[in-house]
Design a protein around this motif. Structure first.
Motif, short mmCIF file in Angstrom:
data_model
loop_
_atom_site.label_atom_id
_atom_site.label_comp_id
_atom_site.label_asym_id
_atom_site.label_seq_id
_atom_site.Cartn_x
_atom_site.Cartn_y
_atom_site.Cartn_z
N VAL A 22 -14.84 69.34 -44.41
CA VAL A 22 -14.70 70.23 -43.26
C VAL A 22 -16.08 70.47 -42.66
O VAL A 22 -17.07 70.58 -43.39
N CYS A 23 -16.12 70.52 -41.33
CA CYS A 23 -17.40 70.78 -40.66
C CYS A 23 -17.60 72.29 -40.56
O CYS A 23 -16.74 73.00 -40.03
N PRO A 24 -18.75 72.80 -41.06
CA PRO A 24 -18.98 74.25 -41.02
C PRO A 24 -19.23 74.77 -39.60
O PRO A 24 -19.18 75.97 -39.37
N VAL A 25 -19.46 73.86 -38.64
CA VAL A 25 -19.74 74.30 -37.27
C VAL A 25 -18.50 74.20 -36.38
O VAL A 25 -18.04 75.19 -35.84
N CYS A 26 -17.91 73.01 -36.28
CA CYS A 26 -16.77 72.86 -35.35
C CYS A 26 -15.43 73.05 -36.06
O CYS A 26 -14.40 73.21 -35.40
N GLY A 27 -15.41 73.02 -37.41
CA GLY A 27 -14.17 73.26 -38.14
C GLY A 27 -13.27 72.03 -38.25
O GLY A 27 -12.19 72.10 -38.84
N ASP A 68 -22.73 63.25 -41.91
CA ASP A 68 -22.72 64.12 -40.74
C ASP A 68 -21.33 64.19 -40.11
O ASP A 68 -20.56 63.23 -40.19
N CYS A 69 -21.03 65.33 -39.48
CA CYS A 69 -19.76 65.51 -38.79
C CYS A 69 -19.72 64.59 -37.56
O CYS A 69 -20.54 64.74 -36.65
N PRO A 70 -18.75 63.64 -37.50
CA PRO A 70 -18.69 62.72 -36.36
C PRO A 70 -18.45 63.44 -35.03
O PRO A 70 -18.96 63.01 -33.99
N SER A 71 -17.67 64.55 -35.07
CA SER A 71 -17.39 65.28 -33.83
C SER A 71 -18.66 65.91 -33.28
O SER A 71 -18.93 65.87 -32.08
N CYS A 72 -19.47 66.50 -34.19
CA CYS A 72 -20.71 67.15 -33.75
C CYS A 72 -21.76 66.12 -33.34
O CYS A 72 -22.54 66.36 -32.42
N VAL A 73 -21.76 64.94 -34.03
CA VAL A 73 -22.71 63.88 -33.66
C VAL A 73 -22.50 63.48 -32.20
O VAL A 73 -23.44 63.26 -31.44
ZN ZN Z 1 -18.52 69.38 -36.46
#
Ligand code: ZN
Length: 198
Positions: A34-39, A50-55
């Motif tokens: 789970v991404c701690p930033v975008c969830g 790394d979170c692919p969505s945030c990248v």
């Molecule tokens: Zn993310």
């Protein structure tokens, strides 16, 4: 090759935790990271990083484990302290490939909150053996292991009524239906409470 025996020791708990992570980290749950930033959540096959969505938004955010080992082990040990708690594991050699656990519950308004099933206590009452959680790791699914685990649990527990909370149409839903399980409450569009009378 496959052996089912009652839960007994912390080494087995570690095996249960690993089976839990592997099962719920795959289809259809995909709760691996789970991404701690975008969830956003990702399956175990993502293998961290790394979170692919945030990248895609130009940010570098390290993914967290969705089901951290310590948390799952701690939750499991707490569940095992509940009244008449039982756990069965299916093993291949030393590897836990599946498990089921449950405990006795009494249906009242507090339980409605606990099971997030408003109104349940107006429909049924008394004590039940609650099938809390069950899993079979992906490579061992579709071999009847889940059904054997449920069958043995129904045999060793001592309540006359059994309750489960699952998704309509899931493998657990079909297994409980095979044991004459009936849907007593539809919580959401696809989440249901089922009971079995023994
Ligand atoms: Zn993310």
């Amino acid at each position: 090759m496959r052996q089912i025996r009652p839960f007994s020791d912390q080494e087995t708990v570690r095996g249960i935790v690993a089976a839990y992570q592997r099962t719920f980290g795959g289809e259809p749950w995909n709760e691996g990271y789970v991404c701690p930033v975008c969830g956003d959540i990702f399956p175990l096959t993502q293998a961290g990083g790394d979170c692919p969505s945030c990248v895609r938004c130009g940010k570098s955010v390290l993914l967290n484990e969705y089901w951290p080992t310590d948390k799952v082990a701690c939750d499991f040990n707490r569940e095992m302290e509940k009244p008449e708690a039982l756990c069965l594991v299916a093993e291949d050699g030393d590897t836990v490939v599946g498990f089921i656990w449950g405990y006795r519950i009494v249906v009242d308004e507090q339980l409605d909150d606990y099971l997030e099933s408003p109104g349940l206590s107006r429909l049924i009452s008394g004590s039940f053996f609650y099938l809390d959680d069950a899993a079979v790791i992906p490579e061992y699914q579709f071999h009847g292991i889940g059904k054997k685990l449920v069958a043995q649990m129904l045999e060793i527990q001592s309540e006359k009524n059994v309750l489960g909370r699952t998704l309509d149409g899931s493998r657990m839903f079909r297994i409980l239906t095979d044991f004459n399980g009936k849907t007593v409450l539809r919580i959401t569009r696809d989440r249901v409470i089922m009971t079995i009378s023994l």
